[in-house]
Design a protein around this motif. Structure first.
Motif, mmCIF file in Angstrom:
data_model
loop_
_atom_site.group_PDB
_atom_site.id
_atom_site.type_symbol
_atom_site.label_atom_id
_atom_site.label_comp_id
_atom_site.label_asym_id
_atom_site.label_seq_id
_atom_site.Cartn_x
_atom_site.Cartn_y
_atom_site.Cartn_z
ATOM 1 N N GLY A 1 0.790 -1.225 0.000
ATOM 2 C CA GLY A 1 0.000 0.000 0.000
ATOM 3 C C GLY A 1 0.819 1.270 0.000
ATOM 4 N N ILE A 2 0.440 2.201 -0.862
ATOM 5 C CA ILE A 2 1.039 3.539 -0.910
ATOM 6 C C ILE A 2 -0.067 4.559 -1.151
ATOM 7 C CG2 ILE A 2 3.308 2.770 -1.735
ATOM 8 C CD1 ILE A 2 1.211 4.589 -4.231
ATOM 9 N N ARG A 3 0.253 5.821 -0.898
ATOM 10 C CA ARG A 3 -0.612 6.930 -1.271
ATOM 11 C C ARG A 3 0.219 7.881 -2.119
ATOM 12 N NH1 ARG A 3 -5.304 7.636 1.311
ATOM 13 N NH2 ARG A 3 -5.214 9.895 1.195
ATOM 14 N N HIS A 4 -0.373 8.399 -3.183
ATOM 15 C CA HIS A 4 0.381 9.332 -4.021
ATOM 16 C C HIS A 4 -0.543 10.340 -4.689
ATOM 17 C CE1 HIS A 4 0.221 6.939 -8.130
ATOM 18 N NE2 HIS A 4 -0.967 7.178 -7.644
ATOM 19 N N SER A 5 0.077 11.380 -5.239
ATOM 20 C CA SER A 5 -0.651 12.383 -6.022
ATOM 21 C C SER A 5 0.174 12.693 -7.261
ATOM 22 C CB SER A 5 -0.878 13.663 -5.210
ATOM 23 O OG SER A 5 0.354 14.291 -4.902
ATOM 24 N N GLU A 6 -0.517 13.147 -8.311
ATOM 25 C CA GLU A 6 0.137 13.500 -9.570
ATOM 26 C C GLU A 6 -0.531 14.753 -10.125
ATOM 27 O OE1 GLU A 6 1.420 9.248 -11.462
ATOM 28 O OE2 GLU A 6 -0.717 9.615 -11.154
ATOM 29 N N HIS A 7 0.260 15.789 -10.387
ATOM 30 C CA HIS A 7 -0.257 17.056 -10.876
ATOM 31 C C HIS A 7 0.575 17.558 -12.055
ATOM 32 C CE1 HIS A 7 -2.068 17.026 -6.844
ATOM 33 N NE2 HIS A 7 -2.978 17.841 -7.347
#
Length: 264
Positions: A99-105
């Motif tokens: 499990g990971i959490r990420h964001s991409e912008h």
């Protein structure tokens, strides 16, 4: 060897204003039971994200997630502490594992165009990992650049940054080329098993187009039934035997950016 075309107009498509996206396989609100996955491939999304927008922080697990940057800049942040701005030629691979959490912008004042690709790992419960690689245009010009390969394969380093292919915990290889007009490249499918699966994708580099495919134009040779013509956004499923060879010829008037997956 058999080819089954997957034309751009047949893909799932959504225009959310901040995001213009195509889905080769079932994803989000697009569901097509005939195109849920292929081999270990689960997602090929061709995304365009507008400046100062993007995907907020969200969670993943048990997927190998990689981003292939076509144009613009993409900012990645994740729960492992990675912060990176990726540009054309960059490839980022996140092994989500437990499990990971990420964001991409989109970074900067221009739209970012990238391919978001997911594959299913061969082993569950892996520790999350993060890798980046860079391949310049010269490395892809009229030849295949080997950009993703299975962990443990020759030339694959399990380091955050290194030369050579990014490691993936799936029986999957990814190659990319920038094919000039009248040029050809060939690929012989791996001898790792008696039967192979492949997927071809022609990136939609001329701009977002939900209508009939235009732009770069390639011809795929070597399959039963004769040549197959593909344009930007088009793809094709490949069913091959070990050692089968296909050839891609650019029969158009501009450079074609082509990705090829070779899988068990």
């Amino acid at each position: 060897m058999k080819l089954v075309p997957r034309y751009s107009t047949e893909r799932g498509n959504a225009d959310h204003g901040w995001l213009k996206t195509f889905h080769t396989f079932s994803f989000a609100s697009y569901h097509n039971p005939s195109h849920d996955s292929f081999g270990s491939l689960r997602v090929i999304n061709e995304d365009r994200v507008e400046p100062k927008t993007g995907f907020g922080t969200h969670a993943h697990r048990e997927f190998e997630i990689f981003s292939y940057i076509v144009n613009g800049e993409l900012e990645h942040r994740d729960s492992m502490g990675n912060i990176e701005i990726m540009k054309r030629g960059d490839l980022q691979m996140t092994s989500a594992g437990t499990g990971i959490r990420h964001s991409e912008h989109a970074h900067g004042d221009k739209q970012v165009h990238f391919l978001q690709i997911w594959s299913l790992p061969s082993t569950r419960g892996l520790a999350p990992q993060y890798f980046t690689r860079h391949f310049n245009d010269d490395e892809k010009k009229d030849r295949w650049a080997h950009v993703v390969a299975p962990v443990g394969a020759e030339g694959v380093e399990e380091k955050r940054e290194a030369s050579g292919p990014a490691p993936v915990h799936s029986p999957l290889n990814l190659f990319a080329t920038l094919l000039s007009p009248a040029a050809k490249v060939s690929h012989a499918f791996s001898s790792a098993s008696t039967s192979r699966k492949g997927y071809l994708h022609v990136a939609q580099t001329s701009g977002y187009n939900p209508k009939q495919s235009t732009g770069a134009h390639v011809r795929v040779l070597g399959a039963e039934g004769g040549p197959l013509d593909l344009k930007e956004g088009d793809g094709a499923y490949v069913k091959a035997a070990s050692g089968d060879e296909l050839t891609i010829e650019n029969v158009g008037d501009r450079v074609a950016e082509v990705l090829l997956f070779d899988m068990e």
